[in-house]
Design a protein around this motif. Structure first.
Motif, PDB file in Angstrom:
ATOM      1  N   ASP A  62       0.827  -1.212   0.000  1.00  0.00           N
ATOM      2  CA  ASP A  62       0.000   0.000   0.000  1.00  0.00           C
ATOM      3  C   ASP A  62       0.859   1.260   0.000  1.00  0.00           C
ATOM      4  O   ASP A  62       0.552   2.236  -0.692  1.00  0.00           O
ATOM      5  CB  ASP A  62      -0.919   0.022   1.220  1.00  0.00           C
ATOM      6  N   THR A  63       1.920   1.235   0.780  1.00  0.00           N
ATOM      7  CA  THR A  63       2.802   2.402   0.872  1.00  0.00           C
ATOM      8  C   THR A  63       3.359   2.755  -0.502  1.00  0.00           C
ATOM      9  O   THR A  63       3.398   3.929  -0.883  1.00  0.00           O
ATOM     10  CB  THR A  63       3.957   2.131   1.856  1.00  0.00           C
ATOM     11  N   SER A  64       3.780   1.747  -1.248  1.00  0.00           N
ATOM     12  CA  SER A  64       4.363   1.985  -2.579  1.00  0.00           C
ATOM     13  C   SER A  64       3.364   2.639  -3.519  1.00  0.00           C
ATOM     14  O   SER A  64       3.679   3.606  -4.217  1.00  0.00           O
ATOM     15  CB  SER A  64       4.853   0.662  -3.187  1.00  0.00           C
ATOM     16  N   VAL A  65       2.141   2.109  -3.539  1.00  0.00           N
ATOM     17  CA  VAL A  65       1.118   2.619  -4.465  1.00  0.00           C
ATOM     18  C   VAL A  65       0.664   4.019  -4.087  1.00  0.00           C
ATOM     19  O   VAL A  65       0.639   4.940  -4.921  1.00  0.00           O
ATOM     20  CB  VAL A  65      -0.092   1.659  -4.513  1.00  0.00           C
ATOM     21  N   PHE A  66       0.324   4.228  -2.829  1.00  0.00           N
ATOM     22  CA  PHE A  66      -0.254   5.513  -2.428  1.00  0.00           C
ATOM     23  C   PHE A  66       0.796   6.609  -2.267  1.00  0.00           C
ATOM     24  O   PHE A  66       0.477   7.789  -2.421  1.00  0.00           O
ATOM     25  CB  PHE A  66      -1.081   5.339  -1.155  1.00  0.00           C
ATOM     26  N   PHE A  67       2.033   6.229  -2.001  1.00  0.00           N
ATOM     27  CA  PHE A  67       3.087   7.241  -1.997  1.00  0.00           C
ATOM     28  C   PHE A  67       3.316   7.741  -3.422  1.00  0.00           C
ATOM     29  O   PHE A  67       3.612   8.920  -3.642  1.00  0.00           O
ATOM     30  CB  PHE A  67       4.380   6.673  -1.407  1.00  0.00           C
ATOM     31  N   LEU A 102       6.577  -5.821 -14.732  1.00  0.00           N
ATOM     32  CA  LEU A 102       7.686  -5.982 -13.784  1.00  0.00           C
ATOM     33  C   LEU A 102       7.418  -7.068 -12.747  1.00  0.00           C
ATOM     34  O   LEU A 102       8.334  -7.517 -12.065  1.00  0.00           O
ATOM     35  CB  LEU A 102       7.974  -4.660 -13.077  1.00  0.00           C
ATOM     36  N   PHE A 103       6.159  -7.499 -12.634  1.00  0.00           N
ATOM     37  CA  PHE A 103       5.846  -8.588 -11.716  1.00  0.00           C
ATOM     38  C   PHE A 103       6.526  -9.886 -12.133  1.00  0.00           C
ATOM     39  O   PHE A 103       6.785 -10.748 -11.287  1.00  0.00           O
ATOM     40  CB  PHE A 103       4.329  -8.795 -11.642  1.00  0.00           C
ATOM     41  N   PHE A 115       9.040  -6.162  -6.501  1.00  0.00           N
ATOM     42  CA  PHE A 115       7.581  -6.061  -6.406  1.00  0.00           C
ATOM     43  C   PHE A 115       7.173  -4.644  -5.994  1.00  0.00           C
ATOM     44  O   PHE A 115       6.236  -4.056  -6.560  1.00  0.00           O
ATOM     45  CB  PHE A 115       7.036  -7.061  -5.381  1.00  0.00           C
ATOM     46  N   LEU A 116       7.862  -4.080  -5.008  1.00  0.00           N
ATOM     47  CA  LEU A 116       7.522  -2.740  -4.529  1.00  0.00           C
ATOM     48  C   LEU A 116       7.797  -1.684  -5.595  1.00  0.00           C
ATOM     49  O   LEU A 116       7.025  -0.729  -5.748  1.00  0.00           O
ATOM     50  CB  LEU A 116       8.305  -2.423  -3.251  1.00  0.00           C
ATOM     51  N   VAL A 117       8.884  -1.833  -6.332  1.00  0.00           N
ATOM     52  CA  VAL A 117       9.177  -0.909  -7.433  1.00  0.00           C
ATOM     53  C   VAL A 117       8.074  -0.995  -8.492  1.00  0.00           C
ATOM     54  O   VAL A 117       7.597   0.024  -9.006  1.00  0.00           O
ATOM     55  CB  VAL A 117      10.547  -1.223  -8.060  1.00  0.00           C
ATOM     56  N   ILE A 122       3.182   1.256 -10.998  1.00  0.00           N
ATOM     57  CA  ILE A 122       1.735   1.140 -11.228  1.00  0.00           C
ATOM     58  C   ILE A 122       1.010   2.321 -10.599  1.00  0.00           C
ATOM     59  O   ILE A 122       0.116   2.927 -11.209  1.00  0.00           O
ATOM     60  CB  ILE A 122       1.199  -0.190 -10.657  1.00  0.00           C
ATOM     61  N   GLY A 123       1.392   2.689  -9.383  1.00  0.00           N
ATOM     62  CA  GLY A 123       0.777   3.831  -8.706  1.00  0.00           C
ATOM     63  C   GLY A 123       0.951   5.121  -9.485  1.00  0.00           C
ATOM     64  O   GLY A 123       0.025   5.942  -9.554  1.00  0.00           O
ATOM     65  N   CYS A 124       2.122   5.312 -10.078  1.00  0.00           N
ATOM     66  CA  CYS A 124       2.359   6.514 -10.904  1.00  0.00           C
ATOM     67  C   CYS A 124       1.436   6.521 -12.113  1.00  0.00           C
ATOM     68  O   CYS A 124       0.849   7.559 -12.465  1.00  0.00           O
ATOM     69  CB  CYS A 124       3.823   6.557 -11.357  1.00  0.00           C
TER      70      CYS A 124
END
Length: 423
Positions: A62-67, A102-103, A115-117, A122-124
């Motif tokens: 969640d942190t990765s996507v919403f950040f 990238l998955f 995965f976090l990258v 994806i979030g961007c």
């Protein structure tokens, strides 16, 4: 005069027809980013197993996507202003697709960092798409029906909240889970094979998702889409001075806690169902789909109730139920826990748009700056799930105790409805 009116109506009719295909495709984008967000609720417990993580580490999904949303909120707006709707949508789709692909290396290398990258990328892409698609859906037709178009498009976002968990439960979750003691007793090669098999299950769904995104990007490239130039208002006030309005400043706080609450509820739903109701992860995934269904229904019911209640009063009623149900989930046992969590989906459904509307109410030319603040407040989805995961770890993996975090968040939303809205 009659001829002129008829001619005008004919032109308007042709314009409306030319907007149908663009609107259908833009509505599809609402479904796609809804799928991405709601698959995260499956990824968190799944990657916790595959990468042998703690609860707080798994919440970094969640942190990765919403950040990424927080970082991209302003750049996405500038990109829209410079390139226009069509090109921004294409860029958003391509960035989204890159993250999905990238998955594959992330799973092949069993690398949580990759995965976090991928999730950050994806979030961007999602931030660009949402910044572009929401106003584009609003202008694809008459201003009088803009609200109806946005509600219709948003309903597909709600549909994704129901579909994504079912897809994830069938194609990502294996139903296999071993205790720490069992894993420690395994031979290293057997344990590694188990982790690799768990990680590999994410590849096909995200390859399919990435390919669909590329195909839609190609459609956007070759189909003509109307562009609209919006009038820009010169804003003399600074970015921070708009916070002097109580309904906005408190609204930013309320939105921060609401988004955090929503992400907390869904991110730990499967773990909560496993511990609180003793169901397996696949069954918990299906129950998460029911939560998504109730979330979608809540949007329609909430829209109907707004005919009879003000936005502030409806927010008070729905937030009160959310507080109560969250308390039931914390203190309850067995299937009561799942029923309470699923029902929260219904009462959360109207919170984001209602807080948003109350936050910008009466701000006139400063609405644009106020909207930026409210969009940036989704960073609550990056911070609060990590806090919840840390609390669960600290209390010995007791997921129910962790739900004190969304319980507190709903209290903040309730206070905003009661004291922070202006009418």
């Amino acid at each position: 005069m009659e001829i002129a009116v008829t001619k005008s109506q004919s032109v308007a009719s042709r314009a409306t027809k030319t907007h149908v295909l663009p609107f259908v495709l833009v509505t599809g984008l609402f479904f796609l980013w809804g799928m991405a967000h709601n698959l995260d609720s499956i990824l968190i417990p799944h990657l916790k197993k595959a990468c042998n993580l703690t609860n707080s580490q798994s919440a970094l999904v969640d942190t990765s996507v919403f950040f990424a949303y927080f970082i991209m909120a302003i750049p996405a707006g500038l990109l829209l202003k410079r390139l226009g709707y069509k090109r921004c949508i294409i860029i958003g789709l391509l960035v989204f697709a890159c993250g999905a692909y990238l998955f594959v290396p992330a799973a092949n290398n069993l690398s949580y960092v990759i995965f976090l990258v991928a999730l950050f990328i994806i979030g961007c892409g999602l931030a660009i798409l949402e910044t572009t698609a929401n106003p584009y859906a609003a202008v694809l037709g008459s201003s009088e029906t803009a609200g109806s178009r946005l509600n219709l498009a948003a309903s597909f976002n709600g549909l994704a909240a129901m579909v994504a968990p079912i897809v994830g439960a069938n194609f990502i979750l294996s139903g296999k889970e071993y205790s720490k003691e069992t894993l420690a007793a395994m031979q290293e090669t057997t344990r590694l094979r188990y982790f690799m098999e768990e990680a590999a299950s994410v590849k096909l769904p995200y390859i399919i998702l990435g390919t669909v995104l590329l195909l839609i990007a190609v459609v956007f490239i070759f189909i003509k889409f109307p562009e609209f130039k919006q009038q820009e208002h010169v804003e003399k006030d600074s970015f921070f001075s708009v916070l002097k309005y109580k309904n906005l400043s408190f609204g930013v706080v309320a939105q921060f806690f609401y988004v955090g609450a929503q992400v907390c509820i869904t991110s730990f739903f499967i773990r909560m169902a496993q511990q609180g109701a003793s169901v397996d992860e696949k069954t918990a995934g299906y129950y998460l789909g029911i939560y998504g269904f109730l979330f979608m229904v809540g949007r329609f019911v909430g829209t109907f109730l707004l005919r009879f209640l003000s936005s502030r009063k409806l927010l008070i009623v729905f937030a009160s139920f959310a507080v109560f149900l969250c308390l039931v989930a914390i203190l309850g046992e067995g299937m009561v826990v799942i029923y309470a969590l699923g029902s929260i989906g219904f009462f959360m459904s109207i919170m984001f748009p209602t807080i948003f509307a109350l936050g910008i109410e009466g701000l006139g030319a400063q609405t644009k700056v106020a909207s930026s603040w409210l969009i940036m407040s989704v960073v609550g989805g990056a911070i609060l799930p990590y806090a919840m995961g840390s609390l669960i770890d600290y209390t010995g993996d007791r997921t129910q105790i962790g739900y004190i975090v969304p319980f507190t968040c709903f209290l903040v939303v309730l206070v905003y409805g009661w004291r922070g809205g202006s009418e």
